[in-house]
Design a protein around this motif. Structure first.
Motif, short mmCIF file in Angstrom:
data_model
loop_
_atom_site.label_atom_id
_atom_site.label_comp_id
_atom_site.label_asym_id
_atom_site.label_seq_id
_atom_site.Cartn_x
_atom_site.Cartn_y
_atom_site.Cartn_z
N ILE A 1 -7.68 0.56 9.40
CA ILE A 1 -8.96 0.56 8.92
C ILE A 1 -9.14 0.57 7.46
N HIS A 2 -8.24 1.33 6.75
CA HIS A 2 -8.19 1.16 5.32
C HIS A 2 -7.95 -0.22 4.94
N THR A 3 -7.11 -0.89 5.50
CA THR A 3 -6.79 -2.21 4.97
C THR A 3 -7.78 -3.18 5.08
N GLY B 1 0.55 -1.40 0.15
CA GLY B 1 -0.05 -0.06 0.12
C GLY B 1 1.01 1.40 0.11
N LYS B 2 0.35 2.44 -0.49
CA LYS B 2 1.06 3.49 -0.52
C LYS B 2 1.30 4.26 0.70
N ARG B 3 0.30 3.91 1.84
CA ARG B 3 0.39 4.60 3.20
C ARG B 3 -0.10 5.95 3.02
N LEU B 4 -0.98 6.37 1.92
CA LEU B 4 -1.41 7.62 2.04
C LEU B 4 -2.04 8.21 3.07
N ARG B 5 -2.90 7.39 3.82
CA ARG B 5 -3.65 8.04 4.95
C ARG B 5 -2.53 8.40 6.09
N PRO B 6 -1.94 7.19 6.64
CA PRO B 6 -0.91 7.75 7.53
C PRO B 6 -0.03 8.75 7.27
N ARG C 1 -5.22 -6.87 -6.11
CA ARG C 1 -5.12 -5.60 -5.24
C ARG C 1 -3.75 -5.49 -5.32
N ARG C 2 -3.08 -4.16 -5.66
CA ARG C 2 -1.78 -3.93 -5.52
C ARG C 2 -0.92 -4.92 -6.30
N GLY C 3 -1.52 -5.43 -7.43
CA GLY C 3 -0.63 -6.38 -8.22
C GLY C 3 -0.49 -7.73 -7.52
C1 GRG Z 1 -20.23 -3.61 3.32
C2 GRG Z 1 -21.52 -1.51 3.50
C3 GRG Z 1 -20.22 -2.00 3.68
C4 GRG Z 1 -19.08 -1.39 4.39
C5 GRG Z 1 -17.86 -2.01 4.63
C6 GRG Z 1 -15.75 -2.24 2.75
C7 GRG Z 1 -15.99 -0.95 3.14
C8 GRG Z 1 -16.93 -0.76 4.46
C9 GRG Z 1 -15.54 0.10 2.76
C10 GRG Z 1 -14.86 0.17 1.46
C11 GRG Z 1 -14.62 1.78 1.18
C12 GRG Z 1 -13.44 1.54 -0.04
C13 GRG Z 1 -12.93 0.52 -0.58
C14 GRG Z 1 -13.27 2.88 -0.85
C15 GRG Z 1 -12.30 2.73 -1.95
C16 GRG Z 1 -11.30 3.80 -1.59
C17 GRG Z 1 -10.09 3.90 -2.34
C18 GRG Z 1 -9.92 4.55 -3.71
C19 GRG Z 1 -9.09 2.87 -1.93
C20 GRG Z 1 -7.65 2.87 -2.63
O1 GRG Z 1 -6.74 3.43 -2.15
P1 GRG Z 1 -5.32 3.69 -2.09
O2 GRG Z 1 -5.19 4.00 -3.70
O3 GRG Z 1 -4.86 2.07 -1.95
O4 GRG Z 1 -4.60 4.56 -1.11
P2 GRG Z 1 -3.24 1.50 -1.30
O5 GRG Z 1 -3.39 0.37 -2.10
O6 GRG Z 1 -2.38 2.45 -1.79
O7 GRG Z 1 -3.58 1.09 0.19
#
Ligand code: GRG
Length: 298
Positions: free
Chosen positions: A78-80, A46-51, A97-99
Motif C-alpha cells: 500500500i505504501h509503495t 525503501g526502508k521497509r519501516l511499516r512492515p 525518489r530514494r535517489g
Molecule cells: C490522490 C487523494 C489521493 C490519494 C491517493 C497518493 C496517496 C493516496 C497518498 C499519499 C500519502 C503519502 C505519499 C504520504 C507521505 C508519507 C511519507 C512521509 C512517505 C515517505 O515514507 P518513507 O520515508 O519511505 O518510509 P521509504 O522510501 O523508506 O519507503
C-alpha cells in the motif's frame, strides 16, 4: 541494542517475503512493462519501516512472525502504491525518489498509474491468502486487515492526502496541518503497529498504549520529514529537497517555524517511548526505532 543491525535483519526478511509475493505472478505477466514498473518501485531501496513496525510489535507478544510478515508486506504494498501515485505529475510531480527516477519518469504516467493499482490489489490478495494459509489465525488476520485498509482509506491516508492537495498555497491553522499529517502519514504507521498488536494482544489497555505509540511516532515522522525537506539537500534525501516550499505545502515549519517543529517532534518521540516503557513486554526494538526515527537523515 544495535538498531541498525536489527533494522537490516528485519528488512531482509521483508524483502524476501515481498519477492515471494511478486514471484507468484506468472512470467508472461512479469514481462509486462506495468509489472516491471511495480517491481521497480517495490524494490528501489525503501526502508521497509511499516512492515518492520508490524514485525517488531508482533515480536513483543510472540516469537512466531509467520502471520505478521505477510501482513507487514500488505502495508509496504500500500505504501509503495501511495508513493507512485503521490509522485505523479497531477499530484506532487516529483522526479526523484530514494535517489532514483520516479516510476512515471521511467515508465510513463499510464503505466505508473496501473502499477500503483496493481500494488494495491496485490495487497488485498495477500491478506486473503494469509487468512487462507493460517486458518487458526483467520479472525485476527481479517481484523488486522480491517485496521490496515481503514487507515489507508478515506478515514486515513487517502483522506489526508486529499486534504493536503486542497491545502496547497493556502495559509493553514496548526490544527489543519495536524489533521493532514495524522491522516496522510501517521494513519498508516499507526496501522502498522496495530496490525501486529491485534494478532496477539487481548488486553485493551495495552492495545491503546500501542495505538498512541503509533500515532505519536507517525506524526513525529511526518514533522521530521517536513524539517528534512527544508534542511537537507536532494542527494542526502534521495528526493527533491525543498519541494514542500515550492508547492506551497502545509507543513509544520511553515506554521510554527523550524525550531518549534523540531521541539514538537522531540516531544512526540519522548512521549511515545515513555508510554511504551510501561508495557511489560519486550518492546526495546520499538523504543529504539522511535529514537532512530528522530535521528534519521532521510
Ligand atoms: C490522490 C487523494 C489521493 C490519494 C491517493 C497518493 C496517496 C493516496 C497518498 C499519499 C500519502 C503519502 C505519499 C504520504 C507521505 C508519507 C511519507 C512521509 C512517505 C515517505 O515514507 P518513507 O520515508 O519511505 O518510509 P521509504 O522510501 O523508506 O519507503
Amino acid at each position: 541494542m544495535n538498531i541498525k543491525a536489527y533494522l537490516l535483519e528485519q528488512k531482509e526478511k521483508v524483502d524476501a517475503q515481498l519477492n515471494e509475493i511478486i514471484k507468484q505472478d506468472p512470467p508472461r505477466l512479469r514481462e509486462q512493462p506495468w509489472h516491471q514498473a511495480m517491481e521497480y518501485s517495490l524494490f528501489s531501496g525503501g526502508k521497509r519501516l511499516r512492515p518492520i513496525l508490524t514485525l517488531a510489535t508482533a515480536q513483543a507478544f510472540s516469537a512466531d512472525t509467520r502471520v505478521a510478515l505477510p501482513l507487514g508486506c500488505v502495508l509496504e504494498l500500500i505504501h509503495t502504491y501511495s508513493l507512485i501515485h503521490d509522485d505523479l505529475p497531477a499530484l506532487d510531480n516529483d522526479t526523484i525518489r530514494r535517489g532514483n527516477k520516479t516510476c512515471h519518469v521511467v515508465y510513463g504516467v499510464p503505466i505508473a498509474t496501473w502499477a500503483g493499482f496493481a500494488l494495491l490489489t496485490k495487497a488485498y490478495k495477500t491478506v486473503w491468502e494469509t487468512a487462507r494459509r493460517y486458518p487458526t489465525m483467520k479472525k485476527q488476520v481479517w481484523e488486522s486487515s480491517r485496521i490496515i485498509f481503514h487507515n489507508a482509506g478515506v478515514d486515513g491516508m487517502v483522506g489526508g492526502q486529499a486534504a493536503d492537495l486542497y491545502a496547497e498555497m493556502k495559509s493553514m491553522a496548526l490544527e489543519e496541518v495536524e489533521y493532514i499529517h495524522l491522516n496522510k502519514t501517521a494513519a498508516l504507521i499507526e496501522a502498522s503497529i496495530l496490525a501486529g498488536c491485534n494478532l496477539y494482544c487481548d488486553e485493551p489497555h495495552t492495545y491503546k498504549t500501542f495505538m498512541s505509540f503509533g500515532r505519536d511516532i507517525g506524526l513525529a515522522f511526518q514533522i521530521i520529514d517536513d524539517v528534512l525537506d527544508l534542511m537537507s539537500d536532494t542527494e542526502v534525501l534521495g528526493k527533491n529537497a525543498q519541494s514542500d516550499l515550492e508547492q506551497g505545502k502545509a507543513t509544520y515549519p511553515s506554521v510554527i517555524g523550524l525550531e518549534n517543529s523540531k521541539k514538537k517532534a522531540r516531544h512526540l518521540i519522548e512521549r511515545s517511548m515513555d508510554s511504551l516503557r510501561s508495557v511489560d513486554r519486550p518492546v526495546e526494538p520499538l523504543i529504539a526505532i522511535a529514537q532512530y526515527l528522530y535521528e534519521r537523515k532521510m
